[in-house]
Design an enzyme around this catalytic site. Structure first.
Site: not given
Ligand SMILES: O=C(O)c1ccccc1N[C@@H]1O[C@H](COP(=O)(O)O)[C@@H](O)[C@H]1O
Length: 241
Positions: A11, A130
């Site tokens: 990340d 999520d």
């Molecule tokens: O992975 C993380 O810790 C995380 C934390 C906070 C937000 C997103 C996170 N990860 C991943 O990012 C995508 C979502 O991004 P978007 O909403 O499409 O811009 C998703 O795969 C999360 O699991």
């Protein structure tokens, strides 16, 4: 029987490999160069890399060039997430050569666009579900985005190829995965499910491997690897069948 796939996570926030607790901005622990981390997982035998642009997910900028550099340096499959929400960000993500992308916020806020790109790109598109309880969260996990099972039903009908299911309450906590959530999601879809959040031990990975017949295809592993709870080699051995 298929073996559980493992996806070590990198990340990226502000150019660094980090881990968060519950995905909350400000809880970062830094682990240095994302490229070095990714290459280390590849050298250790990973077949997949789960690569997240956290700045793009939080709306605090992006690490697009770095994400592209890391993806380009990999000989293994890459799953790319974070901030992929429209035609431009999707085109940039797919142009990195990644194997597939995860859509989070877009699946909650722009369902028509997501249905269109699922139809266009098939299994290069996964949806990240999520959740806190059974409520989906988007925009860096800061906003509610509807009911998990209603959204899952809609995405099933639209032909979504795969789901990446994160229990936010578990993510980054080393408290063990939410096996009950995974069982319930698998019962609600015939698509493969990638588990995310909470893995703390080799026993957790074996418990996830026991869910492969139900539809759990893989598991993202983050904090446990960075905290050296076990090595990636040990993890791969634990789930080898
Ligand atoms: O992975 C993380 O810790 C995380 C934390 C906070 C937000 C997103 C996170 N990860 C991943 O990012 C995508 C979502 O991004 P978007 O909403 O499409 O811009 C998703 O795969 C999360 O699991």
């Amino acid at each position: 029987m298929a073996k559980l796939e493992l996806l070590p996570a990198v990340d990226v926030r502000d150019g660094q490999a980090v881990r968060l607790v519950h995905g909350e901005s400000g809880t970062e622990t830094s682990y240095g160069s994302p490229l070095e981390a990714a290459l280390a997982w590849q050298r250790s035998g990973a077949e997949w890399l789960h690569l997240v642009d956290l700045d793009a997910a939080f709306g605090t900028g992006d690490n697009r060039d770095l994400i592209s550099e890391v993806t380009g340096a990999m000989d293994i499959k890459v799953e790319l997430s974070g901030g992929i929400r429209d035609d431009d960000t999707l085109a940039a993500a797919l142009a990195t050569g990644c194997t597939r992308v995860n859509l989070g916020t877009a699946a909650l806020e722009t369902p028509e666009w997501v249905a269109k790109v699922i139809a266009e790109h098939g299994d290069r598109i996964a949806v990240g579900l999520d959740v806190r309880g059974t409520t989906l969260r988007g925009r860096g996990w800061t906003r509610d985005g509807g009911d998990l099972y209603e959204t899952l039903e809609r995405l099933n009908q639209e032909g979504c190829a795969r789901y990446v299911v994160t229990d936010i309450a578990k993510d980054g906590t080393l408290q063990g995965p939410n096996l009950e959530l995974l069982r319930t999601v698998c019962a609600a879809t015939d698509r493969p499910v990638v588990a995310s959040g909470g893995v703390s031990s080799l026993a957790d990975l074996r418990a996830l491997a026991d869910l492969v017949p139900l539809g759990v295809e893989g598991s993202i592993v983050g904090k446990a690897l960075y905290a050296k709870a076990f090595t990636l080699e040990e993890a791969l051995e634990a789930v080898a069948k």
